[in-house]
Design an enzyme around this catalytic site. Structure first.
Site, PDB file in Angstrom:
ATOM      1  N   GLY A 255      -2.764   8.341   5.037  1.00 20.26           N
ATOM      2  CA  GLY A 255      -2.285   9.415   4.182  1.00 20.26           C
ATOM      3  C   GLY A 255      -3.365  10.428   3.892  1.00 20.26           C
ATOM      4  O   GLY A 255      -4.068  10.875   4.789  1.00 20.26           O
TER       5      GLY A 255
ATOM      6  N   ARG B 186      -1.622   9.729  14.327  1.00 25.29           N
ATOM      7  CA  ARG B 186      -0.676   8.672  14.690  1.00 25.29           C
ATOM      8  C   ARG B 186      -0.295   8.728  16.170  1.00 25.29           C
ATOM      9  O   ARG B 186      -0.007   7.686  16.771  1.00 25.29           O
ATOM     10  CB  ARG B 186       0.578   8.758  13.818  1.00 25.29           C
ATOM     11  CG  ARG B 186       0.322   8.228  12.420  1.00 25.29           C
ATOM     12  CD  ARG B 186       1.509   8.405  11.514  1.00 25.29           C
ATOM     13  NE  ARG B 186       1.361   7.589  10.305  1.00 25.29           N
ATOM     14  CZ  ARG B 186       2.192   7.622   9.290  1.00 25.29           C
ATOM     15  NH1 ARG B 186       3.231   8.450   9.299  1.00 25.29           N
ATOM     16  NH2 ARG B 186       1.992   6.846   8.247  1.00 25.29           N
TER      17      ARG B 186
ATOM     18  N   LYS C 158      -1.169   9.227  -8.636  1.00 24.86           N
ATOM     19  CA  LYS C 158      -0.404   8.372  -9.555  1.00 24.86           C
ATOM     20  C   LYS C 158      -0.943   6.953  -9.656  1.00 24.86           C
ATOM     21  O   LYS C 158      -1.015   6.230  -8.675  1.00 24.86           O
ATOM     22  CB  LYS C 158       1.056   8.336  -9.122  1.00 24.86           C
ATOM     23  CG  LYS C 158       1.765   9.663  -9.404  1.00 24.86           C
ATOM     24  CD  LYS C 158       3.082   9.761  -8.681  1.00 24.86           C
ATOM     25  CE  LYS C 158       4.164   8.978  -9.401  1.00 24.86           C
ATOM     26  NZ  LYS C 158       5.401   8.939  -8.598  1.00 24.86           N
TER      27      LYS C 158
ATOM     28  N   GLY D 165       1.587   3.827   2.752  1.00 24.95           N
ATOM     29  CA  GLY D 165       2.278   2.784   1.989  1.00 24.95           C
ATOM     30  C   GLY D 165       2.073   1.405   2.585  1.00 24.95           C
ATOM     31  O   GLY D 165       1.879   0.419   1.861  1.00 24.95           O
TER      32      GLY D 165
HETATM   33  C1  3PG Z   1       4.857   7.003   6.204  1.00 22.47           C
HETATM   34  O1  3PG Z   1       4.508   8.102   6.613  1.00 22.47           O
HETATM   35  O2  3PG Z   1       4.574   6.586   5.063  1.00 22.47           O
HETATM   36  C2  3PG Z   1       5.590   6.103   7.144  1.00 22.47           C
HETATM   37  O3  3PG Z   1       5.874   6.752   8.337  1.00 22.47           O
HETATM   38  C3  3PG Z   1       6.851   5.577   6.491  1.00 22.47           C
HETATM   39  O4  3PG Z   1       7.689   6.642   6.165  1.00 22.47           O
HETATM   40  P1  3PG Z   1       8.679   6.495   4.921  1.00 22.47           P
HETATM   41  O5  3PG Z   1       7.819   6.432   3.691  1.00 22.47           O
HETATM   42  O6  3PG Z   1       9.575   7.701   4.961  1.00 22.47           O
HETATM   43  O7  3PG Z   1       9.455   5.212   5.129  1.00 22.47           O
END
Ligand code: 3PG
Ligand code: MG
Length: 394
Positions: A351, A37, A198, A374
């Site tokens: 992720g 990032r 999940k 997400g």
């Molecule tokens: C993440 O790593 O999913 C984003 O930076 C958002 O973070 P958060 O899920 O704590 O809002």
């Protein structure tokens, strides 16, 4: 979809507030263990520096819930970013108070400053107007480059964008462009590979992709709820019993629409989630009580790889097993290698799958490696992300 990007802005000598996603993983010593990032933020920051902007970076880190918490200080990020950018990134231990105002006022053209963690302020997650006003007063132009946080309607993402001329950074624009391609006009065959633990996290994306893909390949912990829904015994594998009805509905829709849902035919099982646990490779209909699936088996991995090889468009999100433990990493590795070798358009969601690709040295072999976990899933669910809606179109 094309957003209005920062290169349309007049930034010379002006204070530019940049919303980044510097929410990076750190070890116990506060060392950054994956800087994807940070590296992804460099094109926008370099452009701003080269065009004489007075650059004010901002981000969240972790979930400190509106209170100061030293464990989530962004100070280590300022140091790491300095090293990557090749110029000093000053740090101010304040978000939008007097110290932040003084630090931003003292910036010269081409200087870069990082504010303290936005989530130390309760107004951030509340999308509070008064907090947004204080943040906006620090700058004359706003640039959102935080794709990873674009699914959060927080003050630094939404309310600030309404108070300043707002532009997308190059990262946000590229993420939106590349992920939209998967939904708008994917070249066929389009294959999606989904994993992770999940199924409840992935049902919405599975449902939205169903109308667009030729095949959905499903591994990881989530596959066992689908296997159970087909009437198989999954032993002690991960199972979300409360999702069985929803999963059955999905399988029925797939059958109606002629989309193939490809589930594992063999799995690697163990009695414990430990690298030195005894393990076996068994057919999916031979998982005994007490044993749990921790990776897809070699026949499944070969089958998934063949689907990926023949595809013109590939989206991959989520590991095929517990890849952090070497004995259960082969399935994820096989998928990663197939995606990396594909001649089609390949997109990998952030992720764990991004981490797996990086660990395998394949991160630069895909067309688009998303910095959003997400956020990329919500985009592929077909949702409009608040952070994208807040920026005018090109
Ligand atoms: C993440 O790593 O999913 C984003 O930076 C958002 O973070 P958060 O899920 O704590 O809002
Ligand atoms: Mg998250």
């Amino acid at each position: 979809m094309e957003l209005r990007t920062v290169d349309q802005a007049d930034v010379n000598g002006r204070r530019v507030l940049v919303r980044n996603d510097f929410n990076v993983p750190m070890d116990d010593q506060g060392r950054i263990t994956d800087d994807l990032r940070l590296r992804a933020s460099l094109p926008t920051l370099r452009w701003l520096v080269d065009h004489g902007a007075r650059v004010i970076c901002s981000s969240h880190l972790g979930r400190p819930k509106g209170r100061r918490d030293e464990r989530y200080s962004l100070a280590p990020v300022a140091a790491a970013l300095s090293a990557l950018l090749g110029r000093e990134v000053a740090f101010v231990d304040d978000v939008a108070g007097g110290a932040a105002r003084a630090a931003t006022a003292g910036l010269g053209g081409g200087d870069v400053l990082l504010l303290q963690n936005l989530r130390f302020e309760p107004g951030e997650e509340a999308d509070d107007q008064a907090f947004a006003a204080r943040l906006a007063e620090l700058a004359e132009v706003y640039v959102d480059d935080a794709f990873g946080a674009a699914h959060r309607a927080h003050a630094s993402v939404v309310a600030v964008a309404q108070r300043l001329p707002a532009y997308a950074g190059f990262l946000l624009a590229a993420e939106v462009r590349e992920l939209s391609r998967l939904l708008e006009d994917p070249e066929q065959p389009f294959v999606a590979v989904l994993g992770g633990s999940k199924v409840s996290d992935k049902l919405a994306v599975l449902g939205n992709l169903l109308g667009r893909v030729d095949a959905l390949l499903i591994g990881g912990g989530m596959c066992f709820t689908l296997l159970e829904a087909q009437g198989r015994e999954v032993g002690d594998s991960l199972l979300e019993r409360d999702q069985l009805d929803a999963v059955q509905g999905l399988l029925a829709r797939a059958a109606d629409s002629g989309v193939r849902i490809v589930l594992p035919e063999d799995v690697v099982v163990a009695r414990e989630v430990r690298a030195d646990a005894e393990r076996r490779t068994v057919a999916v209909d031979a998982i005994e009580p007490g044993w749990r699936g921790l990776d897809i088996g070699p026949r499944t991995a070969a089958r998934f790889a063949a689907h990926v090889r023949d595809a013109r468009t590939v989206f991959w999100n989520g590991p095929m097993g517990v890849f952090e433990l070497a004995p259960f990493a082969a399935g994820t590795r096989a998928v990663a290698e197939a995606v990396a070798a594909s001649g089609g358009f390949t997109v990998v969601g952030g992720g764990d799958s991004a981490a797996a690709l990086a660990q395998m040295g394949l991160a630069d072999k895909v067309d688009h490696l998303s910095t959003g976990g997400g956020a990329s899933l919500e985009m592929l669910e077909g949702k409009t992300l608040p952070g994208v809606a807040a920026i005018p179109s090109a």
